[in-house]
Scaffold this motif. Sequence first.
Motif, PDB file in Angstrom:
ATOM      1  N   HIS A 163     102.808  -7.488 101.075  1.00 12.25           N
ATOM      2  CA  HIS A 163     102.947  -8.495 102.127  1.00 12.25           C
ATOM      3  C   HIS A 163     101.617  -8.649 102.876  1.00 12.25           C
ATOM      4  N   ILE A 164     100.958  -7.532 103.127  1.00 11.28           N
ATOM      5  CA  ILE A 164      99.634  -7.571 103.757  1.00 11.28           C
ATOM      6  C   ILE A 164      98.667  -8.348 102.860  1.00 11.28           C
ATOM      7  N   ALA A 165      98.643  -8.004 101.588  1.00  6.60           N
ATOM      8  CA  ALA A 165      97.713  -8.643 100.642  1.00  6.60           C
ATOM      9  C   ALA A 165      97.920 -10.152 100.568  1.00  6.60           C
ATOM     10  N   ARG A 166      99.161 -10.593 100.678  1.00  3.83           N
ATOM     11  CA  ARG A 166      99.443 -12.034 100.617  1.00  3.83           C
ATOM     12  C   ARG A 166      99.004 -12.764 101.884  1.00  3.83           C
ATOM     13  N   ASN A 167      98.819 -12.051 102.985  1.00  6.71           N
ATOM     14  CA  ASN A 167      98.502 -12.685 104.263  1.00  6.71           C
ATOM     15  C   ASN A 167      97.085 -12.445 104.765  1.00  6.71           C
ATOM     16  N   GLN A 168      96.374 -11.494 104.185  1.00  4.16           N
ATOM     17  CA  GLN A 168      95.051 -11.159 104.708  1.00  4.16           C
ATOM     18  C   GLN A 168      94.014 -12.184 104.303  1.00  4.16           C
ATOM     19  N   ARG A 169      93.059 -12.391 105.201  1.00  9.27           N
ATOM     20  CA  ARG A 169      91.898 -13.236 104.914  1.00  9.27           C
ATOM     21  C   ARG A 169      90.652 -12.381 104.755  1.00  9.27           C
ATOM     22  N   ILE A 170      90.662 -11.212 105.354  1.00  9.80           N
ATOM     23  CA  ILE A 170      89.534 -10.291 105.224  1.00  9.80           C
ATOM     24  C   ILE A 170      89.608  -9.686 103.831  1.00  9.80           C
ATOM     25  N   LEU A 171      88.542  -9.834 103.085  1.00 12.54           N
ATOM     26  CA  LEU A 171      88.533  -9.399 101.694  1.00 12.54           C
ATOM     27  C   LEU A 171      88.318  -7.891 101.578  1.00 12.54           C
ATOM     28  N   ASP A 172      88.930  -7.301 100.573  1.00  9.52           N
ATOM     29  CA  ASP A 172      88.731  -5.889 100.275  1.00  9.52           C
ATOM     30  C   ASP A 172      87.351  -5.698  99.649  1.00  9.52           C
TER      31      ASP A 172
ATOM     32  N   ALA B 237     104.153 -16.075 112.542  1.00  2.00           N
ATOM     33  CA  ALA B 237     103.252 -16.376 111.423  1.00  2.00           C
ATOM     34  C   ALA B 237     101.802 -16.083 111.806  1.00  2.00           C
ATOM     35  N   ALA B 238     101.398 -16.518 112.993  1.00  7.54           N
ATOM     36  CA  ALA B 238     100.020 -16.287 113.425  1.00  7.54           C
ATOM     37  C   ALA B 238      99.742 -14.793 113.582  1.00  7.54           C
ATOM     38  N   MET B 239     100.658 -14.090 114.214  1.00  9.47           N
ATOM     39  CA  MET B 239     100.437 -12.668 114.477  1.00  9.47           C
ATOM     40  C   MET B 239     100.572 -11.821 113.211  1.00  9.47           C
ATOM     41  N   ASN B 240     101.416 -12.227 112.277  1.00  9.80           N
ATOM     42  CA  ASN B 240     101.488 -11.504 111.004  1.00  9.80           C
ATOM     43  C   ASN B 240     100.198 -11.690 110.211  1.00  9.80           C
ATOM     44  N   GLY B 241      99.582 -12.861 110.307  1.00  9.18           N
ATOM     45  CA  GLY B 241      98.273 -13.063 109.685  1.00  9.18           C
ATOM     46  C   GLY B 241      97.221 -12.170 110.318  1.00  9.18           C
ATOM     47  N   VAL B 242      97.260 -12.071 111.646  1.00 13.10           N
ATOM     48  CA  VAL B 242      96.341 -11.171 112.353  1.00 13.10           C
ATOM     49  C   VAL B 242      96.605  -9.733 111.925  1.00 13.10           C
ATOM     50  N   LEU B 243      97.869  -9.357 111.879  1.00 16.47           N
ATOM     51  CA  LEU B 243      98.216  -7.986 111.508  1.00 16.47           C
ATOM     52  C   LEU B 243      97.728  -7.646 110.103  1.00 16.47           C
TER      53      LEU B 243
END
Length: 185
Positions: free
Chosen positions: A105-114, A39-45
Amino acid sequence: MTTLTRSHTADANAAKPHQGAVLRTPTDLQATATRDIAAAMNGVLADVFALYLKTKNFHWHMSGPHFRDYHVMLDEQSDQIFAMTDAIAERVRKVGGTTLRSIGHIARNQRILDNDADFVEPSDMLAELCEDNKTLAARLRAAHTVCDEAQDIATASLIENWIDETERRTWFLFEAVRPGDSSGH
């Protein structure tokens, strides 16, 4: 029409044995550690992919008197960021987890905004990327804590290098947007 339907059905039935298959990678980590690390690394990814694309976006849309310097810097930084993606995903798999599967899946986990703006001032691009790299460093540190708690030394070791690279990008971006003095320095 009937032939196509039967053929399609046959293909679907042939695929069914794999639908229930589970990816099981042998690991000595506890199931909860695998879950937490993944979970942590997928958030980083997800953040790494978002930061990569934003850095490339700004690289492609750079303008102004410092075009070449900024264009080259962002190209180098995006290459470094992209180089992290496979190593992160493979670490998730090595510890027994599964990783991101799609843009959604990326969009659901990213914190960095587009940033989809039609135009962004070069200094604003660099300042935004500076903040995004700081955000990534914080997320990497949080993932490191998860790995430490699970005694996942290999992932923690990689994270330490990525933090250093991220801090270097932050530093370069910060220095590039600092105002010069009256002599231009």
